[in-house]
Motif scaffolding. Structure first.
Motif, PDB file in Angstrom:
ATOM      1  N   ILE A  73       0.831  -1.209   0.000  1.00 43.64           N
ATOM      2  CA  ILE A  73       0.000   0.000   0.000  1.00 43.64           C
ATOM      3  C   ILE A  73       0.869   1.263   0.000  1.00 43.64           C
ATOM      4  O   ILE A  73       0.639   2.189  -0.779  1.00 43.64           O
ATOM      5  CB  ILE A  73      -0.936   0.001   1.233  1.00 43.64           C
ATOM      6  CG1 ILE A  73      -1.852  -1.222   1.200  1.00 43.64           C
ATOM      7  CG2 ILE A  73      -1.750   1.285   1.296  1.00 43.64           C
ATOM      8  CD1 ILE A  73      -2.655  -1.442   2.476  1.00 43.64           C
ATOM      9  N   THR A  89     -10.547   8.553   7.647  1.00 41.88           N
ATOM     10  CA  THR A  89     -10.463   7.921   8.962  1.00 41.88           C
ATOM     11  C   THR A  89      -9.918   8.883  10.017  1.00 41.88           C
ATOM     12  O   THR A  89      -8.995   9.638   9.750  1.00 41.88           O
ATOM     13  CB  THR A  89      -9.516   6.710   8.853  1.00 41.88           C
ATOM     14  OG1 THR A  89      -9.931   5.928   7.744  1.00 41.88           O
ATOM     15  CG2 THR A  89      -9.527   5.861  10.106  1.00 41.88           C
ATOM     16  N   ILE A  91      -7.780   9.474  13.348  1.00 43.35           N
ATOM     17  CA  ILE A  91      -6.708   8.799  14.089  1.00 43.35           C
ATOM     18  C   ILE A  91      -6.316   9.631  15.300  1.00 43.35           C
ATOM     19  O   ILE A  91      -5.345  10.386  15.282  1.00 43.35           O
ATOM     20  CB  ILE A  91      -5.481   8.532  13.197  1.00 43.35           C
ATOM     21  CG1 ILE A  91      -5.927   7.926  11.857  1.00 43.35           C
ATOM     22  CG2 ILE A  91      -4.513   7.595  13.909  1.00 43.35           C
ATOM     23  CD1 ILE A  91      -4.803   7.561  10.938  1.00 43.35           C
TER      24      ILE A  91
ATOM     25  N   GLU B 280      -8.674   0.173   9.491  1.00 42.60           N
ATOM     26  CA  GLU B 280      -8.892   1.377   8.679  1.00 42.60           C
ATOM     27  C   GLU B 280      -7.807   2.425   8.949  1.00 42.60           C
ATOM     28  O   GLU B 280      -7.354   3.111   8.038  1.00 42.60           O
ATOM     29  CB  GLU B 280     -10.278   1.981   8.962  1.00 42.60           C
ATOM     30  CG  GLU B 280     -11.442   1.166   8.441  1.00 42.60           C
ATOM     31  CD  GLU B 280     -11.438   0.976   6.915  1.00 42.60           C
ATOM     32  OE1 GLU B 280     -10.948   1.866   6.183  1.00 42.60           O
ATOM     33  OE2 GLU B 280     -11.907  -0.083   6.462  1.00 42.60           O
ATOM     34  N   GLN B 281      -7.417   2.535  10.220  1.00 43.87           N
ATOM     35  CA  GLN B 281      -6.357   3.494  10.555  1.00 43.87           C
ATOM     36  C   GLN B 281      -5.026   3.078   9.931  1.00 43.87           C
ATOM     37  O   GLN B 281      -4.293   3.904   9.399  1.00 43.87           O
ATOM     38  CB  GLN B 281      -6.217   3.626  12.067  1.00 43.87           C
ATOM     39  CG  GLN B 281      -7.450   4.255  12.712  1.00 43.87           C
ATOM     40  CD  GLN B 281      -7.311   4.405  14.210  1.00 43.87           C
ATOM     41  OE1 GLN B 281      -6.488   3.752  14.838  1.00 43.87           O
ATOM     42  NE2 GLN B 281      -8.127   5.263  14.789  1.00 43.87           N
ATOM     43  N   PHE B 283      -4.685   1.295   7.256  1.00 41.97           N
ATOM     44  CA  PHE B 283      -4.808   1.525   5.813  1.00 41.97           C
ATOM     45  C   PHE B 283      -4.568   3.001   5.502  1.00 41.97           C
ATOM     46  O   PHE B 283      -3.821   3.350   4.583  1.00 41.97           O
ATOM     47  CB  PHE B 283      -6.191   1.099   5.321  1.00 41.97           C
ATOM     48  CG  PHE B 283      -6.464   1.501   3.892  1.00 41.97           C
ATOM     49  CD1 PHE B 283      -5.784   0.877   2.847  1.00 41.97           C
ATOM     50  CD2 PHE B 283      -7.364   2.512   3.599  1.00 41.97           C
ATOM     51  CE1 PHE B 283      -6.016   1.257   1.525  1.00 41.97           C
ATOM     52  CE2 PHE B 283      -7.593   2.902   2.287  1.00 41.97           C
ATOM     53  CZ  PHE B 283      -6.918   2.278   1.244  1.00 41.97           C
ATOM     54  N   TYR B 284      -5.194   3.837   6.295  1.00 41.69           N
ATOM     55  CA  TYR B 284      -5.070   5.279   6.048  1.00 41.69           C
ATOM     56  C   TYR B 284      -3.610   5.725   6.098  1.00 41.69           C
ATOM     57  O   TYR B 284      -3.121   6.398   5.192  1.00 41.69           O
ATOM     58  CB  TYR B 284      -5.895   6.042   7.082  1.00 41.69           C
ATOM     59  CG  TYR B 284      -6.091   7.509   6.751  1.00 41.69           C
ATOM     60  CD1 TYR B 284      -7.100   7.919   5.900  1.00 41.69           C
ATOM     61  CD2 TYR B 284      -5.266   8.489   7.307  1.00 41.69           C
ATOM     62  CE1 TYR B 284      -7.289   9.254   5.606  1.00 41.69           C
ATOM     63  CE2 TYR B 284      -5.448   9.828   7.018  1.00 41.69           C
ATOM     64  CZ  TYR B 284      -6.463  10.203   6.163  1.00 41.69           C
ATOM     65  OH  TYR B 284      -6.645  11.537   5.874  1.00 41.69           O
ATOM     66  N   LEU B 285      -2.923   5.323   7.142  1.00 41.95           N
ATOM     67  CA  LEU B 285      -1.524   5.739   7.291  1.00 41.95           C
ATOM     68  C   LEU B 285      -0.652   5.183   6.168  1.00 41.95           C
ATOM     69  O   LEU B 285       0.165   5.891   5.587  1.00 41.95           O
ATOM     70  CB  LEU B 285      -0.973   5.301   8.648  1.00 41.95           C
ATOM     71  CG  LEU B 285      -1.594   5.971   9.877  1.00 41.95           C
ATOM     72  CD1 LEU B 285      -1.076   5.321  11.149  1.00 41.95           C
ATOM     73  CD2 LEU B 285      -1.285   7.466   9.907  1.00 41.95           C
ATOM     74  N   THR B 286      -0.837   3.910   5.848  1.00 40.05           N
ATOM     75  CA  THR B 286       0.006   3.318   4.805  1.00 40.05           C
ATOM     76  C   THR B 286      -0.362   3.875   3.433  1.00 40.05           C
ATOM     77  O   THR B 286       0.508   4.026   2.577  1.00 40.05           O
ATOM     78  CB  THR B 286      -0.084   1.776   4.799  1.00 40.05           C
ATOM     79  OG1 THR B 286      -1.452   1.395   4.799  1.00 40.05           O
ATOM     80  CG2 THR B 286       0.598   1.178   6.006  1.00 40.05           C
ATOM     81  N   SER B 287      -1.636   4.217   3.254  1.00 40.08           N
ATOM     82  CA  SER B 287      -2.040   4.759   1.948  1.00 40.08           C
ATOM     83  C   SER B 287      -1.468   6.158   1.722  1.00 40.08           C
ATOM     84  O   SER B 287      -1.579   6.718   0.650  1.00 40.08           O
ATOM     85  CB  SER B 287      -3.565   4.808   1.818  1.00 40.08           C
ATOM     86  OG  SER B 287      -4.087   5.913   2.525  1.00 40.08           O
TER      87      SER B 287
END
Ligand SMILES: Nc1ncnc2c1ncn2[C@@H]1O[C@H](COP(=O)(O)OP(=O)(O)O)[C@@H](O)[C@H]1O
Ligand SMILES: [Mg+2]
Lengths: 248, 327
Positions: A73, A89, A91, B280-281, B283-287
């Motif tokens: 990713i 999202t 965080i 989801e968190q 995913f968000y960071l890695t995306s």
């Protein structure tokens, strides 16, 4: 630049959501994807980004000839892909500015560049926050923590501005924005856009496309692009809805 | 009844004893007591084996008084397998007490702290150092709070071995408030257990229990927290929240909240969540280009950081945040 060929993807229970998507996006182009709720628009951008909820059944996605689907990713992002999901999202506990800096430095490390200097980063973020007319509150908070829908969208475009991707897929970035915010955010996207970049906008509304003129408009339905056209197609859809298309 | 006799009376800890429900009691070696118990005080009311152990082994008692209105910082450290600390904190005093780990303990280490907190005093009691590889550590606190006093009890548990913190708090005076924050960052076969009992014995007393666990490897944490609200105690507030993130398949957590409430006009809550890092968190960071290991680190650190965020600014908070930032 971004080339999607016969992309098929399903969710965990085996239901196929994307049923063969084809899309060619060249540098300098703006594409709009429209379509009724549940047609697979959000799924498309998440699959391209590598979201773990989806399984790719077939097809390919390449960015400048490189196979995105084989990458982790973070590698996809560092190769120049930016996706903004429909519901960004939250965080809590991860500071927004530190997050931005870490994201930027991850990309720089990937490209073999040294970490950005403190002063240079500050200048960059100040400039982009000003571009998007964002107030200081964004700096101290956790990533998207307690932001309104509109604030989250603006924060997404801030990230896009800082990371300067080649291809951006923006999923309903206009939803939750009031008229002024829409103008500012659209202005920001136009500012970031350039002849060596491309933007794909997922939207339900012409009003975003009044600010960011698409070169192509596509209709996605039941996991397939069923119609493509020029900017006039968006106006036609706004007037007539989607049902007439399948009757054709 | 002295401590040795009392231990003989209640017997060794067993799983069917509600104070030891989740503890690996088989790991406690049978004590070989000294001939006599020097402390002749009456311990016939003491229920917890770990509270009696240091007394039974004639731990040297360290006494410290903090004068009314004083502002003091102190480090507490016991230099033997067994320790006993008695603190008397005067009215309106402010005290910041850091407990350091015993570096010389052998198979077992047991410490007991008796803390009396005078009216309107504010006390921070905290420990954040990784334990020094003692196979078994007991730390017992008996905290008595007078009216208007505030106690912030905060800890970070890391490091190998089996550890148990037990705490009996008596909120005796109107408006006394106790906040307990416990962060457990465990791996391998680390095992950390909490047995907390808070007795609200006056109106308008407040207690907050907040524990967060980050469990990796085969580690195991438990939290056994009781709140007792007496019959004449109106407007009591108490909350208990335990959040756990299991970072591995083999880690585990057990939580047992107990509420005994003998009054209507009280607000008592408890909650318990357990899960993995938020997908989801991640995913968000890695995306956004952040490598997945770094993203996991950010999320675990954020989870830990949030625990201490609501604390008032203090040397304790600074120390705890410093440790968290290096996790
Ligand atoms: N992770 C998921 N789990 C279950 N169903 C999903 C998931 N993602 C998408 N879907 C389903 O796939 C369909 C397409 O969803 P989506 O891509 O969000 O549509 P759109 O964005 O066009 O409104 C919907 O029926 C939705 O319920
Ligand atoms: Mg959608």
């Amino acid at each position: 630049m971004l080339s999607i060929k016969d992309l098929k993807a399903s969710i965990e229970d085996g239901t196929q959501i994307l049923k063969g998507i084809n899309l060619e996006v060249k540098a300098g182009e703006v594409h709009a994807i429209m379509g009724p709720n549940g047609s697979g628009k959000s799924t498309l951008s998440k699959v391209i980004a590598g979201h773990p909820a989806y399984h790719v059944d077939g097809g390919s996605v390449t960015l400048d000839g490189k196979d995105l689907l084989q990458m982790e990713i973070n590698e996809r992002a560092n190769s120049g892909l930016f996706i903004s999901t429909q519901y960004p999202t939250e965080i809590p506990g991860v500071n927004n500015v530190e997050f931005l800096k870490m994201a930027l430095n991850s990309k720089r490390a990937f490209l073999g560049l040294p970490e950005i200097g403190e002063a240079e980063f500050k200048k960059l973020i100040d400039e982009k926050m000003e571009l998007l007319e964002m107030d200081e509150r964004y700096r101290d908070r956790g990533v998207n923590e307690g932001y309104s829908g509109g604030e989250k969208k603006r924060n997404e475009i801030l990230q896009m501005a800082i990371l300067d991707p080649k291809v951006s897929l923006l999923d309903e970035t206009d939803s939750g924005l009031d008229i002024d915010a829409l103008r500012i955010v659209a202005g920001g996207i136009n500012h970031i856009m350039g002849p060596d970049k491309a933007v794909i906008l997922v939207t339900h509304y012409q009003r975003l496309l009044d600010y960011i003129k698409p070169d192509f408009v596509h209709v996605l339905r039941h996991g397939k692009i069923i119609l493509s056209g020029g900017p006039e197609l968006a106006l036609e859809l706004e007037e007539k809805g989607y049902d007439w298309i399948e009757e054709k | 009844m002295d401590a040795i006799s009392r231990i003989k009376q209640i017997g060794m800890p067993r799983r069917n004893n509600e104070l030891w429900t989740f503890f690996p009691v088989a790991k406690i070696p049978m004590p070989e007591f000294p001939e006599t118990c020097n402390d002749t005080a009456d311990y016939s009311d003491e229920e917890d084996f770990a509270a009696l152990l240091p007394i039974a082994f004639n731990a040297r008692t360290m006494r410290q008084d903090i004068a009314d209105g004083a502002n003091e910082m102190a480090m507490l450290k016991c230099n033997n397998d067994f320790g006993h600390t008695v603190l008397d904190i005067g009215k309106n005093a402010t005290a910041s007490l850091e407990i350091l780990d015993n570096k010389v303990a052998h198979k077992i280490c047991a410490e007991r702290f008796d803390i009396h907190v005078g009216e309107n005093a504010t006390v921070h009691i905290f420990f954040a150092n990784p334990a020094d590889g003692v196979p078994l550590r007991f730390r017992h606190f008996r905290i008595v709070q007078e009216a208007g006093s505030k106690v912030y009890f905060s800890e970070i548990e890391r490091g190998s071995g089996i550890k148990r913190t037990s705490l009996d708090a008596f909120l005796k005076g109107n408006g006394a408030r106790l906040e307990i924050r416990s962060l457990n960052v465990l791996q391998d076969s680390d095992s950390v257990h909490h047995r907390i009992t808070i007795r609200h014995e006056a109106p308008e007393t407040e207690s907050v229990q907040f524990a967060r666990n980050l469990l990796n490897g085969k580690s195991n944490a438990s939290y056994n927290g009781s709140v007792v609200v007496g019959a004449n105690c109106s407007k009591v507030f108490s909350s208990q929240l335990v959040n756990t993130i299991l970072l591995s398949e083999d880690s585990s957590v057990s939580v047992k909240p107990v509420l005994k409430i003998y009054h209507d006009d009280v607000e008592c809550t408890h909650g318990n969540t357990c899960g993995e890092l938020d997908a989801e968190q991640l995913f968000y960071l890695t995306s956004r280009g952040i490598p997945v290991e770094k993203a996991r680190e950010l999320l675990t650190q954020a989870f830990a950081k949030e625990l201490f965020m609501p604390m008032p600014d203090s040397p304790a908070k600074e120390r705890l945040e410093q440790v968290v930032s290096k996790l």
